[in-house]
Scaffold this motif. Structure first.
Motif, PDB file in Angstrom:
ATOM      1  N   SER A  91      -2.412  59.692 -79.105  1.00 39.84           N
ATOM      2  CA  SER A  91      -3.424  59.630 -80.159  1.00 39.84           C
ATOM      3  C   SER A  91      -4.808  59.204 -79.678  1.00 39.84           C
ATOM      4  CB  SER A  91      -2.976  58.651 -81.258  1.00 39.84           C
ATOM      5  OG  SER A  91      -1.887  59.175 -81.965  1.00 39.84           O
ATOM      6  N   GLY A  92      -4.894  58.535 -78.568  1.00 43.18           N
ATOM      7  CA  GLY A  92      -6.155  57.904 -78.185  1.00 43.18           C
ATOM      8  C   GLY A  92      -7.223  58.811 -77.643  1.00 43.18           C
ATOM      9  N   SER A  93      -6.931  60.093 -77.411  1.00 38.47           N
ATOM     10  CA  SER A  93      -7.920  61.042 -76.907  1.00 38.47           C
ATOM     11  C   SER A  93      -8.572  60.483 -75.639  1.00 38.47           C
ATOM     12  CB  SER A  93      -8.954  61.344 -77.993  1.00 38.47           C
ATOM     13  OG  SER A  93      -9.873  62.324 -77.573  1.00 38.47           O
ATOM     14  N   TYR A 140     -17.819  58.180 -84.256  1.00 38.07           N
ATOM     15  CA  TYR A 140     -17.043  58.588 -85.428  1.00 38.07           C
ATOM     16  C   TYR A 140     -17.543  57.916 -86.707  1.00 38.07           C
ATOM     17  CZ  TYR A 140     -13.451  61.068 -82.735  1.00 38.07           C
ATOM     18  OH  TYR A 140     -12.789  61.963 -81.940  1.00 38.07           O
ATOM     19  N   ARG A 169      -6.823  57.239 -85.575  1.00 37.87           N
ATOM     20  CA  ARG A 169      -5.825  57.404 -84.502  1.00 37.87           C
ATOM     21  C   ARG A 169      -6.296  56.789 -83.194  1.00 37.87           C
ATOM     22  NH1 ARG A 169      -4.188  58.548 -89.284  1.00 37.87           N
ATOM     23  NH2 ARG A 169      -2.322  59.843 -89.439  1.00 37.87           N
ATOM     24  N   ILE A 170      -7.590  56.806 -82.924  1.00 40.48           N
ATOM     25  CA  ILE A 170      -8.097  56.145 -81.722  1.00 40.48           C
ATOM     26  C   ILE A 170      -7.940  54.629 -81.857  1.00 40.48           C
ATOM     27  CG2 ILE A 170     -10.186  55.642 -80.391  1.00 40.48           C
ATOM     28  CD1 ILE A 170     -11.025  58.569 -80.996  1.00 40.48           C
ATOM     29  N   THR A 185      -6.845  63.889 -80.794  1.00 36.82           N
ATOM     30  CA  THR A 185      -6.509  62.620 -81.448  1.00 36.82           C
ATOM     31  C   THR A 185      -5.189  62.712 -82.201  1.00 36.82           C
ATOM     32  OG1 THR A 185      -7.725  63.160 -83.481  1.00 36.82           O
ATOM     33  CG2 THR A 185      -8.956  62.066 -81.728  1.00 36.82           C
ATOM     34  N   GLY A 235      -9.473  61.197 -86.906  1.00 34.55           N
ATOM     35  CA  GLY A 235      -9.598  60.896 -85.486  1.00 34.55           C
ATOM     36  C   GLY A 235      -9.938  59.449 -85.231  1.00 34.55           C
ATOM     37  N   GLN A 236     -10.818  58.881 -86.055  1.00 38.05           N
ATOM     38  CA  GLN A 236     -11.193  57.467 -85.914  1.00 38.05           C
ATOM     39  C   GLN A 236      -9.983  56.552 -86.044  1.00 38.05           C
ATOM     40  OE1 GLN A 236     -14.767  55.193 -86.328  1.00 38.05           O
ATOM     41  NE2 GLN A 236     -13.155  54.884 -84.857  1.00 38.05           N
TER      42      GLN A 236
END
Length: 479
Positions: free
Chosen positions: A97-99, A124, A336-337, A248, A333-334
């Motif tokens: 998930s962290g890209s 983000y 999951r990071i 993400t 995305g925010q």
């Protein structure tokens, strides 16, 4: 895992890729659910990339390049492709998930990973707030054209620009929050519908505009030469930011090693085709000089071709859908990071707490959404929004460097996708990112550097001590 306890080595310790992948999906109190296929992942990246930029960017880029703005979009796509290929390789190798945060942790060490993650927070949070702020304007254009009324400026305009509380910005954030809380698959389905609708609106624009095709509008093709094309290319490059959104979702993809690289590259192809078609249709239908300074360039083209106000209404609907889709995918995305950073102990555990029923990080979603909603609704963002570009380019550069480092340090890793023309591709990707960063305003650089300084303070006050990797090293060194 590094066992030396020196301060410098504590900052450069890397997290083994096997450990990162092995933790995939696991959070505090539960696991994320693998529900997304290639279609949903591709739509996530298209949704995050294809925002309102294309509705306004032509008015800024066309005067720089003339009809060759079409080439500028293609040039910007090639520039983005170098970084996209690096993302594709790392997403297939480290599907979590962290890209770029997780990729940096595996290749460049904890401190660089923290800085990368911290930059992504700026990118983000501020970018989604800035996008949400504009939702009220397009919503009012749609409502006015269709029903003849608008929401008062006090409730729909940015604070400091005629607005008091931007209720419409808060509303679109809450809509995205509601979808995210329902589960990853529900969010993916809603986003896919929105992406199809906004692409349909843009393709409709192309069909109508091509009926007024005039080859005379395309000559001279490049009145400002190569310099004009490159200047326009640097400007429209930022319309491609977002292609990495699929990365993400690494822990909620059904077949991440195969689908993540494909989704990243497919989304870039789809967005490029749409941008080039829209640009060509616009500059062929009207003279490029007529687009100069227009904040609603596509609406102007349609009105010029067919007359009437319904075309502007349709495009404003497309913009309303586009913003909602961007808010949804960027918020996703925010969260999951932050989930990945929390699992590593660098931020509090509440961000990695998973709801066992919906299998999403509920508290994380609420906290991020509340912060973004308040930022969008109450704070005049001004030029702060421009700082999101530099954070993105910094993360892109780290991913390009990370590919080269991982190829050297772990040549044995199974890679479902390999960046072609290695190492030329990631080197060019890094250089292009650095070049574009140098073209940004000094105020943007100042905000960026201040943000990093604040982030370093947060890391040494909390993350450096609480890091799971640090605790493991301390435990190994304790007799």
């Amino acid at each position: 895992m590094q066992r030396n306890g020196s301060f410098w080595q504590s900052l450069t310790r890397t997290k083994p890729t096997e450990e990162i992948v092995g933790e995939g999906g696991q959070g505090e109190g539960g696991r994320l659910k693998r529900t997304m296929g290639l279609w949903q992942l591709t739509m996530f990246s298209v949704g995050a990339t294809l925002g309102t930029g294309i509705f306004v960017i032509l008015g800024e880029a066309a005067p720089l390049a003339g009809p060759a703005v079409v080439v500028a979009f293609a040039l910007a796509a090639i520039t983005a492709l170098f970084s996209a290929l690096s993302y594709a390789e790392l997403a297939g190798t480290i599907p979590v998930s962290g890209s770029s945060y997780s990729y940096a942790y595996a290749t460049l060490g904890e401190l660089v990973a923290w800085v990368c993650g911290w930059c992504l927070l700026l990118e983000y949070a501020v970018s989604v707030s800035a996008v949400a702020v504009g939702w009220g304007q397009y919503l009012n254009e749609f409502l006015n054209g269709l029903f003849g009324f608008t929401i008062p400026a006090a409730l729909s305009a940015p604070p400091g620009d005629g607005g008091v509380v931007n209720v419409t910005a808060i509303a679109v954030v809450l809509l995205a929050t509601w979808l995210l809380l329902g589960g990853a698959s529900e969010s993916a389905r809603a986003n896919a519908v929105m992406v199809v609708l906004k692409v349909a609106v843009l393709l409709f624009f192309c069909v109508v505009a091509f009926t007024a095709f005039d080859s005379g509008n395309l000559t001279p093709f490049a009145p400002m030469g190569i310099a004009g094309i490159s200047a326009a290319g640097a400007q429209v490059f930022f319309s491609y930011i977002g292609f990495d959104a699929a990365s993400t979702a690494g822990e909620e993809a059904r077949n991440p090693k195969r689908d993540l690289p494909l989704a990243i590259l497919l989304s870039l192809v789809i967005v490029t085709v749409v941008y080039v078609l829209v640009a060509l249709a616009a500059v062929a239908a009207v003279h490029y000089s007529d687009l100069a300074g227009s904040e609603a360039s596509l609406a102007m083209v349609l009105t010029n071709v067919i007359g009437g106000s319904w075309a502007a209404v349709l495009l404003s609907l497309g913009a309303v859908i586009a913003i909602a889709s961007v808010v949804l995918t960027v918020l996703y995305g925010q969260t999951r990071i932050l989930f990945a950073m929390s699992r590593d102990g660098l931020i509090p555990k509440i961000f990695s707490r998973v709801n066992p029923r919906t299998q999403v990080p509920t508290a994380n979603i609420w906290l991020v959404s509340a912060f973004v909603a308040l930022l969008a609704g109450l704070v005049p963002l001004g030029r702060l929004a421009e700082a999101t570009s530099i954070g993105t380019l910094f993360a892109f550069a780290l991913v390009n460097i990370g590919v080269m480092v991982l190829r050297r340090t772990r040549p044995d890793l199974e890679r479902s996708f390999r960046t072609p023309l290695f190492p030329l591709t990631p080197i060019l990707g890094t250089l292009f990112c650095v070049f574009l960063m140098t073209r940004l305003d000094h105020v943007t650089w100042l905000v960026f550097l201040l943000w990093i300084l604040v982030g370093l303070g947060a890391y040494f006050a909390y993350g450096h001590r609480k890091s799971r990797l640090a605790r493991a090293v301390r435990g190994a060194n304790t007799p």
